[in-house]
Design a protein around this motif. Structure first.
Motif, PDB file in Angstrom:
ATOM      1  N   ASN A 327       0.824  -1.202   0.000  1.00  0.00           N
ATOM      2  CA  ASN A 327       0.000   0.000   0.000  1.00  0.00           C
ATOM      3  C   ASN A 327       0.863   1.260   0.000  1.00  0.00           C
ATOM      4  O   ASN A 327       0.554   2.244  -0.695  1.00  0.00           O
ATOM      5  CB  ASN A 327      -0.930   0.012   1.221  1.00  0.00           C
ATOM      6  N   GLN A 328       1.969   1.224   0.774  1.00  0.00           N
ATOM      7  CA  GLN A 328       2.894   2.363   0.811  1.00  0.00           C
ATOM      8  C   GLN A 328       3.546   2.572  -0.555  1.00  0.00           C
ATOM      9  O   GLN A 328       3.687   3.709  -1.037  1.00  0.00           O
ATOM     10  CB  GLN A 328       3.975   2.141   1.874  1.00  0.00           C
ATOM     11  N   GLU A 331       1.036   4.184  -2.910  1.00  0.00           N
ATOM     12  CA  GLU A 331       0.863   5.613  -2.659  1.00  0.00           C
ATOM     13  C   GLU A 331       2.044   6.410  -3.187  1.00  0.00           C
ATOM     14  O   GLU A 331       1.883   7.499  -3.746  1.00  0.00           O
ATOM     15  CB  GLU A 331       0.690   5.856  -1.153  1.00  0.00           C
ATOM     16  N   GLN A 332       3.281   5.871  -3.018  1.00  0.00           N
ATOM     17  CA  GLN A 332       4.478   6.534  -3.535  1.00  0.00           C
ATOM     18  C   GLN A 332       4.434   6.622  -5.057  1.00  0.00           C
ATOM     19  O   GLN A 332       4.777   7.644  -5.660  1.00  0.00           O
ATOM     20  CB  GLN A 332       5.734   5.771  -3.090  1.00  0.00           C
ATOM     21  N   LYS A 334       1.733   6.706  -6.901  1.00  0.00           N
ATOM     22  CA  LYS A 334       0.729   7.702  -7.273  1.00  0.00           C
ATOM     23  C   LYS A 334       1.297   9.116  -7.185  1.00  0.00           C
ATOM     24  O   LYS A 334       1.053   9.961  -8.056  1.00  0.00           O
ATOM     25  CB  LYS A 334      -0.494   7.580  -6.351  1.00  0.00           C
ATOM     26  N   ARG A 335       2.070   9.387  -6.094  1.00  0.00           N
ATOM     27  CA  ARG A 335       2.658  10.722  -5.934  1.00  0.00           C
ATOM     28  C   ARG A 335       3.657  11.023  -7.042  1.00  0.00           C
ATOM     29  O   ARG A 335       3.662  12.115  -7.624  1.00  0.00           O
ATOM     30  CB  ARG A 335       3.324  10.836  -4.554  1.00  0.00           C
TER      31      ARG A 335
END
Length: 349
Positions: A327-328, A331-332, A334-335
């Motif tokens: 999940n981390q 998210e990275q 996506k950023r």
């Protein structure tokens, strides 16, 4: 033949209809339970199998089985119990348990929560419609590959309704045996008498129209035993009860074929309102009448379905740690992707 071919042949041999079973031979039946979320399906299954367990929420499609001997010193027959969770949101999963290999020995139990009348018709219509379409597709294929079995099944649909029954031309039997259970009768019994009357008459009509058995139940041992009797008939071939209870002030119990349109009566609405309603079938007319009193609740089962990954009862440390890491990383990604898109210079021409 391969070992798999032999196994399939053995299963098909065991899945003979009741009247083809020879003394000493084992048969297998399959029953699919579906209906409202938290409607009591698991509780009913555990009671039928005489298991003293606390029911847990059904995740998606769960399986268990029961074994029972018809007589002393005889082989035990096997009943496969499938339970569909998620209300109507996971209905496509019915394709897993209902197949061309077991269709001759398959039955459906629809559990409807009587305490939620605004969800009742939507749940019933959605689940029965998808199930019927799937079964009909299987029958269409069987007509080409095994026409005798297909013809036998279509004839069996009418077994509970004799040709001299006054409603023979007015009903549309479900393609496989069907039992409709109205659960949480203890809550339903506290409803206004007129509300109870409308719900009871509607479910009587629907059950009769589909050639199904109907029973109201709750956690009461007496009522659970009545539901269990109908299910044991489907699962283990026990004799079907001939008793009938149609009093709207009491729990309904009506085995398939023992009701009639004349006893049920017309839809519970005034003659003037009835004349204004347009419908192509009797079922559609009853739907309009029912939803006039109980407008269908606007809800989405898919949104209500809990993420099992967040459910503590399925916690596994190593899996959860890996999931958190992924999940981390997501998210990275996506950023980073967002930044790269913002920095790109698009040609306006």
């Amino acid at each position: 033949d391969t070992l798999w071919d032999l196994a399939i042949a053995e299963v098909e041999k065991r899945e003979n209809p009741d009247d083809d079973v020879k003394p000493g031979e084992v048969w297998e039946k399959s029953v699919l339970f579906m209906g409202n979320k938290n409607g009591g399906k698991t509780t009913i299954i555990l009671r039928c199998l005489e298991r003293e367990e606390s029911p847990k929420p059904t995740l998606a499609l769960e399986y268990t089985f029961g074994r029972r001997a018809r007589r002393h010193n005889t082989p035990k027959d096997v009943a496969h119990f499938w339970e569909l969770g998620g209300g109507t949101s996971l209905v496509e999963l019915i394709r897993i348990p209902i197949t061309s290999h077991n269709i001759r020995s398959f039955a459906v139990v629809l559990v409807l929560d009587l305490s939620k009348p605004t969800e009742l018709w939507t749940t019933m219509e959605s689940l029965l419609q998808v199930t019927r379409n799937h079964v009909n597709k299987i029958l269409t294929k069987l007509e080409k590959t095994n026409p005798e079995v297909a013809a036998e099944m279509k004839q069996r649909m009418w077994n509970d309704l004799q040709r001299d029954h006054p409603d023979y031309a007015l009903v549309d039997p479900f393609p496989i045996p069907l039992v409709i259970i109205g659960s949480k009768y203890d809550i339903f019994h506290e409803f206004d008498s007129e509300m109870r009357k409308i719900i009871s008459k509607t479910l009587r009509f629907v059950s009769h129209y589909y050639g199904a058995s109907l029973v109201f139940t709750s956690k009461s041992e007496v009522l659970l035993l009545k539901a269990r009797a109908l299910i044991n008939h489907l699962a283990f071939g026990y004799d079907k009860s001939k008793s009938v209870s149609v009093d709207p002030s009491k729990p309904l119990f009506i085995p398939a074929g023992l009701d009639s349109m004349s006893q049920i009566g017309p839809p519970p609405v005034s003659d003037s309102d009835l004349g204004k309603m347009r419908a192509n079938t009797p079922l559609e007319l009853w739907k309009k009448v029912f939803e006039k009193t109980f407008p269908p609740k606007s809800f989405c089962d898919l949104q209500d379905t809990k993420d099992p990954a967040q459910d503590s009862q399925y916690a596994e440390y190593e899996v959860d740690v890996m999931r958190a890491q992924k999940n981390q990383e997501l998210e990275q990604y996506k950023r980073n992707a967002s930044k790269s898109w913002k920095e790109m210079d698009f040609d306006s021409n």
